[in-house]
Design a protein around this motif. Structure first.
Motif, mmCIF file in Angstrom:
data_model
loop_
_atom_site.group_PDB
_atom_site.id
_atom_site.type_symbol
_atom_site.label_atom_id
_atom_site.label_comp_id
_atom_site.label_asym_id
_atom_site.label_seq_id
_atom_site.Cartn_x
_atom_site.Cartn_y
_atom_site.Cartn_z
ATOM 1 N N ALA A 61 0.848 -1.196 0.000
ATOM 2 C CA ALA A 61 0.000 0.000 0.000
ATOM 3 C C ALA A 61 0.882 1.243 0.000
ATOM 4 N N LEU A 62 0.320 2.299 -0.545
ATOM 5 C CA LEU A 62 1.058 3.567 -0.615
ATOM 6 C C LEU A 62 0.064 4.732 -0.544
ATOM 7 N N PRO A 63 0.124 5.522 0.534
ATOM 8 C CA PRO A 63 -0.719 6.724 0.592
ATOM 9 C C PRO A 63 -0.207 7.720 -0.463
ATOM 10 N N ILE A 64 -1.122 8.297 -1.236
ATOM 11 C CA ILE A 64 -0.642 9.202 -2.291
ATOM 12 C C ILE A 64 -1.131 10.638 -2.138
ATOM 13 N N LEU A 65 -2.341 10.817 -1.608
ATOM 14 C CA LEU A 65 -2.880 12.173 -1.480
ATOM 15 C C LEU A 65 -3.577 12.314 -0.140
ATOM 16 N N GLU A 66 -3.537 13.522 0.398
ATOM 17 C CA GLU A 66 -4.349 13.802 1.578
ATOM 18 C C GLU A 66 -5.311 14.922 1.220
ATOM 19 N N VAL A 67 -6.573 14.739 1.610
ATOM 20 C CA VAL A 67 -7.605 15.737 1.329
ATOM 21 C C VAL A 67 -8.258 16.152 2.646
ATOM 22 N N GLU A 68 -9.061 17.220 2.602
ATOM 23 C CA GLU A 68 -9.590 17.794 3.848
ATOM 24 C C GLU A 68 -10.856 17.112 4.357
ATOM 25 N N THR A 69 -11.647 16.533 3.469
ATOM 26 C CA THR A 69 -12.921 15.934 3.895
ATOM 27 C C THR A 69 -13.149 14.604 3.179
ATOM 28 N N ARG A 70 -14.122 13.857 3.713
ATOM 29 C CA ARG A 70 -14.484 12.592 3.088
ATOM 30 C C ARG A 70 -15.075 12.828 1.692
ATOM 31 N N GLN A 71 -15.875 13.870 1.570
ATOM 32 C CA GLN A 71 -16.472 14.132 0.259
ATOM 33 C C GLN A 71 -15.387 14.369 -0.797
ATOM 34 N N GLN A 72 -14.373 15.157 -0.436
ATOM 35 C CA GLN A 72 -13.293 15.404 -1.402
ATOM 36 C C GLN A 72 -12.598 14.103 -1.788
ATOM 37 N N SER A 73 -12.422 13.219 -0.811
ATOM 38 C CA SER A 73 -11.767 11.939 -1.126
ATOM 39 C C SER A 73 -12.606 11.155 -2.131
ATOM 40 N N GLY A 74 -13.921 11.303 -2.037
ATOM 41 C CA GLY A 74 -14.809 10.631 -2.989
ATOM 42 C C GLY A 74 -14.616 11.152 -4.402
ATOM 43 N N PHE A 75 -14.492 12.456 -4.531
ATOM 44 C CA PHE A 75 -14.273 13.028 -5.866
ATOM 45 C C PHE A 75 -12.930 12.583 -6.444
#
Ligand SMILES: [Zn+2]
Length: 267
Positions: free
Chosen positions: A132-146
């Motif tokens: 596994a490799l984390p690639i991006l961090e976003v501010e909210t769950r909704q943004q992660s969905g997009f």
């Protein structure tokens, strides 16, 4: 079932927990065990008895009432918080309006996934990922969905659990995959940054993680046990991977039976 990463190159540690009792499953590899379902199911949230389990462990009232059982948890891009219709706005503030990580994993080939920052690496172990490799961090769950929708143009978001359990998974160069995908999806990511703000979607510079599982022998053919069809499951424990016990008589996804009252007998 609790799964923890192994220390110092050791495979993951599996334990079954009930109340203050804890059974180390790794210690029972190669030994017979028997699981017997009493027929009772208790809601994992409220404890009420339920005839059927909804969304892997909830009674029907909780399933209809809790934000964590709403469809927007599985499809975060459909978040309806700002429409004023969130089932539990305070829960959402604690869980959805928190940083989320978009990761690449190799469970049965390359996949993309999202998780709350604190859920790494539990989430990967749950899925039986070997890398596994984390690639991006976003501010909210909704943004992660997009972001996930964008990546789904290029990679899968599901695990082929049969392939995962057969151990037929070749290692991948996740760093190269990340660089390839970020370059390819650059336009889409720029559009999301324009919408949510330049700082909302940050590229992570993380190292890939390798995960190993305690498995004596992978099954050649996958047969699934199901308490709903047969309340007694027995066999020799051949391995543990993802949320599955691998027995010589078949596999069982314990997550699926969350809330089931099960007696475990070991040798
Ligand atoms: Zn309930």
């Amino acid at each position: 079932m609790a799964i923890e990463p192994g220390q110092g190159g050791e495979p993951a540690r599996y334990a079954l927990c009930a109340g203050d009792q804890r059974l180390d499953l790794n210690a029972h590899l190669g030994q017979p065990l028997r699981l017997t379902w009493s027929g009772a199911i208790a809601c994992t949230h409220c404890g009420r008895a339920t005839r059927k389990s909804f969304a892997q462990g909830y009674c029907y009232p909780c399933f209809k009432r809790l934000a964590q059982c709403d469809t927007c948890i599985v499809k975060p891009e459909t978040c309806h918080f700002f429409a004023g219709t969130c089932r539990e706005p305070q829960w959402a503030e604690r869980h959805c309006f928190q940083p989320h990580v978009v990761y690449l994993a190799n469970s049965s080939g390359l996949k993309v996934g999202i998780t709350r920052g604190t859920q790494v690496p539990t989430r990967w172990l749950d899925q039986g990922a070997i890398q596994a490799l984390p690639i991006l961090e976003v501010e909210t769950r909704q943004q992660s969905g997009f972001v996930e929708i964008l990546f789904k143009e290029e990679v899968a978001d599901r695990t082929n659990w049969r392939a995962m359990l057969k151990g037929e998974v070749a290692p991948l160069d996740l760093v190269a995959e990340r660089d390839r995908l970020l370059a390819r999806l650059d336009g889409g990511l720029a559009a999301l940054r324009e919408r949510f703000g330049g700082e909302a979607i940050r590229v992570l510079d993380a190292a890939p993680v390798t995960l190993d599982y305690p498995v004596l022998e992978f099954p050649r053919k996958i047969v699934s046990h199901n308490f709903d069809k047969k309340p007694v499951v027995e066999g020799t424990l051949m391995g543990l991977k993802g949320q599955y016990l691998i027995l010589d008589s078949g596999v069982i996804n314990l997550r699926k039976f969350t809330g089931y009252e099960v007696t475990l007998e070991v040798a």
